[in-house]
Design an enzyme around this catalytic site. Structure first.
Site, PDB file in Angstrom:
ATOM      1  N   ASN A  58       8.616   5.728   9.972  1.00  0.00           N
ATOM      2  CA  ASN A  58       7.908   4.664   9.264  1.00  0.00           C
ATOM      3  C   ASN A  58       8.551   3.361   9.702  1.00  0.00           C
ATOM      4  O   ASN A  58       9.734   3.144   9.471  1.00  0.00           O
ATOM      5  CB  ASN A  58       8.065   4.864   7.744  1.00  0.00           C
ATOM      6  CG  ASN A  58       7.620   3.650   6.947  1.00  0.00           C
ATOM      7  OD1 ASN A  58       6.831   2.849   7.435  1.00  0.00           O
ATOM      8  ND2 ASN A  58       8.112   3.519   5.735  1.00  0.00           N
ATOM      9  N   GLY A  59       7.766   2.493  10.365  1.00  0.00           N
ATOM     10  CA  GLY A  59       8.319   1.221  10.827  1.00  0.00           C
ATOM     11  C   GLY A  59       7.759   0.874  12.192  1.00  0.00           C
ATOM     12  O   GLY A  59       6.758   1.450  12.631  1.00  0.00           O
ATOM     13  N   LYS A 106      -9.191  -9.251  -4.726  1.00  0.00           N
ATOM     14  CA  LYS A 106      -9.522  -7.909  -5.256  1.00  0.00           C
ATOM     15  C   LYS A 106     -10.882  -7.467  -4.743  1.00  0.00           C
ATOM     16  O   LYS A 106     -11.055  -6.327  -4.339  1.00  0.00           O
ATOM     17  CB  LYS A 106      -9.555  -7.900  -6.793  1.00  0.00           C
ATOM     18  CG  LYS A 106      -8.259  -7.895  -7.541  1.00  0.00           C
ATOM     19  CD  LYS A 106      -7.437  -6.653  -7.436  1.00  0.00           C
ATOM     20  CE  LYS A 106      -6.533  -6.709  -6.247  1.00  0.00           C
ATOM     21  NZ  LYS A 106      -5.230  -7.312  -6.436  1.00  0.00           N
ATOM     22  N   HIS A 146     -16.003 -30.345  -1.226  1.00  0.00           N
ATOM     23  CA  HIS A 146     -15.493 -30.797   0.076  1.00  0.00           C
ATOM     24  C   HIS A 146     -15.853 -29.822   1.188  1.00  0.00           C
ATOM     25  O   HIS A 146     -15.230 -29.839   2.246  1.00  0.00           O
ATOM     26  CB  HIS A 146     -13.982 -31.004   0.003  1.00  0.00           C
ATOM     27  CG  HIS A 146     -13.589 -32.050  -0.990  1.00  0.00           C
ATOM     28  ND1 HIS A 146     -13.796 -33.394  -0.783  1.00  0.00           N
ATOM     29  CD2 HIS A 146     -13.063 -31.948  -2.233  1.00  0.00           C
ATOM     30  CE1 HIS A 146     -13.385 -34.071  -1.838  1.00  0.00           C
ATOM     31  NE2 HIS A 146     -12.934 -33.208  -2.741  1.00  0.00           N
ATOM     32  N   TRP A 197      -0.034   5.007   8.590  1.00  0.00           N
ATOM     33  CA  TRP A 197      -0.813   3.774   8.677  1.00  0.00           C
ATOM     34  C   TRP A 197      -0.568   3.274  10.099  1.00  0.00           C
ATOM     35  O   TRP A 197       0.540   2.884  10.444  1.00  0.00           O
ATOM     36  CB  TRP A 197      -0.317   2.754   7.652  1.00  0.00           C
ATOM     37  CG  TRP A 197      -1.165   1.527   7.587  1.00  0.00           C
ATOM     38  CD1 TRP A 197      -2.306   1.343   6.844  1.00  0.00           C
ATOM     39  CD2 TRP A 197      -0.960   0.297   8.289  1.00  0.00           C
ATOM     40  NE1 TRP A 197      -2.816   0.092   7.051  1.00  0.00           N
ATOM     41  CE2 TRP A 197      -2.018  -0.575   7.933  1.00  0.00           C
ATOM     42  CE3 TRP A 197      -0.001  -0.155   9.204  1.00  0.00           C
ATOM     43  CZ2 TRP A 197      -2.129  -1.871   8.438  1.00  0.00           C
ATOM     44  CZ3 TRP A 197      -0.117  -1.438   9.718  1.00  0.00           C
ATOM     45  CH2 TRP A 197      -1.171  -2.282   9.328  1.00  0.00           C
ATOM     46  N   GLU A 223     -10.754  -6.495  -0.990  1.00  0.00           N
ATOM     47  CA  GLU A 223     -10.024  -5.243  -0.751  1.00  0.00           C
ATOM     48  C   GLU A 223     -10.822  -4.012  -1.144  1.00  0.00           C
ATOM     49  O   GLU A 223     -10.836  -3.020  -0.440  1.00  0.00           O
ATOM     50  CB  GLU A 223      -8.762  -5.206  -1.637  1.00  0.00           C
ATOM     51  CG  GLU A 223      -7.620  -6.030  -1.189  1.00  0.00           C
ATOM     52  CD  GLU A 223      -6.407  -5.762  -2.077  1.00  0.00           C
ATOM     53  OE1 GLU A 223      -6.438  -6.153  -3.251  1.00  0.00           O
ATOM     54  OE2 GLU A 223      -5.450  -5.164  -1.599  1.00  0.00           O
ATOM     55  N   CYS A 248       3.166   3.972   5.906  1.00  0.00           N
ATOM     56  CA  CYS A 248       3.479   5.339   6.284  1.00  0.00           C
ATOM     57  C   CYS A 248       4.357   5.941   5.188  1.00  0.00           C
ATOM     58  O   CYS A 248       5.243   5.299   4.649  1.00  0.00           O
ATOM     59  CB  CYS A 248       4.221   5.476   7.613  1.00  0.00           C
ATOM     60  SG  CYS A 248       3.309   4.837   9.002  1.00  0.00           S
ATOM     61  N   ARG A 255       0.411   4.976   0.938  1.00  0.00           N
ATOM     62  CA  ARG A 255       1.152   4.183   1.922  1.00  0.00           C
ATOM     63  C   ARG A 255       0.472   4.157   3.287  1.00  0.00           C
ATOM     64  O   ARG A 255       0.892   3.433   4.194  1.00  0.00           O
ATOM     65  CB  ARG A 255       2.570   4.736   2.088  1.00  0.00           C
ATOM     66  CG  ARG A 255       3.367   4.768   0.809  1.00  0.00           C
ATOM     67  CD  ARG A 255       4.711   5.380   1.056  1.00  0.00           C
ATOM     68  NE  ARG A 255       5.537   4.502   1.867  1.00  0.00           N
ATOM     69  CZ  ARG A 255       6.337   3.578   1.392  1.00  0.00           C
ATOM     70  NH1 ARG A 255       6.446   3.408   0.101  1.00  0.00           N
ATOM     71  NH2 ARG A 255       7.057   2.830   2.190  1.00  0.00           N
ATOM     72  N   GLU A 298      -7.029 -14.545  -6.754  1.00  0.00           N
ATOM     73  CA  GLU A 298      -6.745 -13.128  -6.964  1.00  0.00           C
ATOM     74  C   GLU A 298      -8.045 -12.331  -7.138  1.00  0.00           C
ATOM     75  O   GLU A 298      -8.183 -11.231  -6.611  1.00  0.00           O
ATOM     76  CB  GLU A 298      -5.812 -12.975  -8.183  1.00  0.00           C
ATOM     77  CG  GLU A 298      -5.494 -11.555  -8.612  1.00  0.00           C
ATOM     78  CD  GLU A 298      -4.825 -10.695  -7.542  1.00  0.00           C
ATOM     79  OE1 GLU A 298      -4.431 -11.200  -6.483  1.00  0.00           O
ATOM     80  OE2 GLU A 298      -4.736  -9.469  -7.769  1.00  0.00           O
ATOM     81  N   LYS A 354      -0.416   0.502   0.735  1.00  0.00           N
ATOM     82  CA  LYS A 354       0.172  -0.083  -0.464  1.00  0.00           C
ATOM     83  C   LYS A 354       1.431  -0.887  -0.151  1.00  0.00           C
ATOM     84  O   LYS A 354       1.622  -1.978  -0.633  1.00  0.00           O
ATOM     85  CB  LYS A 354       0.513   1.060  -1.430  1.00  0.00           C
ATOM     86  CG  LYS A 354       1.105   0.628  -2.734  1.00  0.00           C
ATOM     87  CD  LYS A 354       0.057  -0.008  -3.599  1.00  0.00           C
ATOM     88  CE  LYS A 354       0.610  -0.534  -4.899  1.00  0.00           C
ATOM     89  NZ  LYS A 354      -0.326  -1.501  -5.493  1.00  0.00           N
TER      90      LYS A 354
END
Ligand code: M6R
Length: 611
Positions: free
Chosen positions: A99-100, A488, A507, A73, A491, A2, A27, A484, A606
């Site tokens: 925000n929270g 990527k 395995h 968000w 996402e 947010c 955000r 990584e 983000k």
């Protein structure tokens, strides 16, 4: 998560807030809204991106000199108009953005319902707002007093901004756990989750601390703690330019940020790494060299991409400094009651410096006496401020939700730290130390070479964009790079991807291999090269489609792989700074060829300021 913006002063508030919300949209982008104070208190809000809010208010009278805005968000309640912020209190006199997460909202909501309150949304925010208003009514006091009382009962994280119909020109703000910056202009104040909405107007800012309340008017900023004692605002100068938060001719922030890496890595090394003299200047390390060289154990605490940087740091520190390292997901570490002993050093890695899980994990570790070293990108952020010492990664503002340049910045900082500590400790000899310093100095130029011609990567993206699953494999230093790369791709392109140590493949994951599965091998020349060649053969024998990241000049891997992305040769410890670049580009190009919003992938934000 947010983004929040506030303005009070002589300008029209709405355009300032709207521009700020667009800058903070990374955000969260589930819904957005504004509340404007102009004799009346008006609220406009809309599900979707900020542009949808903008369209929805065309033709409306948005005139006001004081206002607050929010881009969301979603946590409590689906993305919708009614759950969008700002929320209005039951009386319609107070508007609030948040925000929270208020963790004990359910019990407070029950209390309020018993008192006859009704709620127009499913949010925890509306509960907190009515709780504040209820206290104000019962005490017949001011909003500020009611807020102070309410916050003492609140469990959770918040940054809130409030405006009140009968309190012209005033914004009241409070924070705990979620960031708040106040920009100080001439006869005006700007409030925001980070400095990006503020930088255009002023470079003087105050970072509000946890448990502080700010009473903000055009000409006045009063900071108080929850005990109602005045605090002296600590004014800092922003070291950031407007260009750093704009796209600068690129279609997307992600592409701009990938392409900035030669410069951002150079900036990270600049003034620190002196190849000729063979020195590394890092005051955070130097001032604590005793604690760092005698550390009995290092614990890397991070999330997401930063966790992958931590995993690479494990390889670096164990090899160069001979210090045992553990790499912890902050979200697990914070709840696990971990054993922390004297002599442990916690290394916190975070781009934003605001990730809630990392922040709380560090607070817990600090209470147990741990020494915290922060590797953070966002200057002045909460993690940077709560660390005992640290080193910034100097990658500049990262706006694309997918972390790219921040990751390579983290690796550069961690490599310098490992070199400096290993050399000081005597576990790294002069020759190898000098070799690695020189190698690190050459990295920005080599990254430039990878970025020079990306046409082969674009073609590979086009060829594989319709695959449903990808497997990413690597060994040693290239294993975290494989993780990584897979993150990527997930996402940005919404394609399922898994990263594995290449030897683990047999395995289990090898059962997935058929002629449809693209397998990305991070197979640069290193000590495991022969072994990874065998792993590639194992995949080819099962008709898997192999895409390889290989070292320029290699002929063996390219002879076996279906497609190859090349990187210049580098020491294996530093090679991840290069081998990750084609993987960033691959996911970027797959994302855009599928028509996706690569800067704002669905469901993500983000800065993850909720747990
Ligand atoms: O700001 P932080 O580095 O603490 O963020 C950690 C993760 O949320 C972040 O790396 C996330 O995984 C990114 N979206 C990855 O691209």
């Amino acid at each position: 998560m947010c983004g929040i913006v506030g303005y009070t002063g002589p300008r029209e508030a709405y355009p300032v807030i709207l521009k700020g919300l667009k800058r903070l949209e990374y955000r969260g982008y589930d819904s957005s809204g504004v509340a404007l104070l102009n004799g009346e208190l008006k609220v406009y809000k809309k599900k979707g991106k900020v542009s949808e809010l903008e369209e929805s208010v065309v033709g409306k009278n948005m005139h006001a000199f004081t206002g607050i805005g929010h881009t969301r968000w979603a946590t409590h309640g689906e993305p919708s108009d009614r759950n969008a912020h700002p929320h209005l209190s039951a009386s319609g006199q107070i508007a609030m953005i948040h925000n929270g997460i208020i963790e004990n909202y359910a019990s407070i909501k029950r209390e309020l319902i018993n008192k006859g309150y009704h709620f127009n949304s499913d949010t925890d925010t509306e509960v907190l707002l009515n709780f504040i208003e209820d206290i104000k009514k019962n005490n017949n006091g001011t909003l500020e007093e009611a807020l102070r009382i309410a916050l003492k009962r609140i469990v959770g994280a918040y940054c809130i901004l409030l405006i009140e119909k009968d309190n012209p020109e005033t914004i009241i703000a409070a924070r705990k756990g979620s960031p708040l910056v106040i920009g100080i202009g001439k006869g005006e104040h700007f409030l925001a989750s980070d400095a990006s909405p503020i930088i255009e107007y002023t470079k003087e800012v105050v970072y509000v601390n946890d448990y502080e309340i700010a009473i903000v008017k055009p000409d006045e900023l009063i900071l108080k703690n929850l005990g109602n004692e005045k605090q002296t605002p600590f004014i800092q100068k922003l070291d950031m330019e407007l260009a750093a938060i704009e796209k600068g001719g690129y279609d997307h922030f992600m592409l701009k940020e990938i392409n900035e890496q030669p410069d951002t890595i150079f900036d990270c090394l600049r003034g620190r790494l002196h190849a000729e003299a063979g020195t590394i200047t890092m005051s955070g390390v130097q001032n604590n060299i005793q604690a760092l060289t005698t550390a009995q154990r290092m614990v890397m605490v991070a999330c997401g991409t930063s966790w992958h940087a931590g995993l690479l740091a494990e390889y670096m520190f164990e090899e160069l400094c001979r210090i045992p390292v553990e790499v912890e997901y902050a979200s697990e570490f914070r709840y696990r009651n971990p054993v922390i002993k004297p002599g442990d050093v916690i290394i916190a890695i975070s781009q934003s410096g605001e990730t809630a899980d990392t922040l709380v994990a560090l607070e817990n570790a600090k209470q147990q006496g741990a020494f915290i070293f922060g590797v953070v990108n966002a200057v002045g952020s909460s993690i940077a401020r709560m660390s005992d010492a640290g080193a910034y990664s100097h990658a500049g503002p990262e706006i694309g939700v997918a972390s790219t340049k921040a990751f390579t910045g983290q690796l550069a900082v961690l490599a310098m730290m490992a070199l400096k500590i290993g050399y000081a400790k005597g576990t790294l000899d002069e020759k190898r130390y000098r070799e690695l310093i020189k190698g690190l100095e050459e990295i920005p130029e080599k990254v430039k070479q990878v970025l020079n011609d990306t046409s082969a990567i674009e073609a590979i993206a086009e060829k594989y964009k319709d695959a449903h699953d990808f497997l990413y494999l690597g060994r040693g230093y290239n294993f975290p790079v494989a993780l990584e790369g897979a993150l990527k791709l997930k996402e940005i392109s919404y394609i399922h991807a898994e990263g594995y140590p290449a030897a683990e493949m047999k395995h289990g994951p090898i059962a997935l291999v058929d002629d449809k599965l693209p397998v990305v091998f991070v197979a640069t020349k290193d000590r495991y090269y022969e072994k990874i060649v065998s792993n590639v053969q194992e995949i080819k024998a099962r008709k898997g489609r192999v895409i390889a990241v290989a070292t320029e000049g290699d002929t063996v891997i390219p002879g076996m792989a279906d497609d190859v992305m090349y990187v210049p040769d580098a020491d294996e410890i530093l090679a991840p700074l290069l081998s990750v670049i084609p993987l960033q580009l691959l996911s970027y190009y797959i994302g855009i060829s599928k028509g996706l919003d690569v800067d704002k992938p669905r469901n993500l934000a983000k800065s993850v300021t909720v747990e």
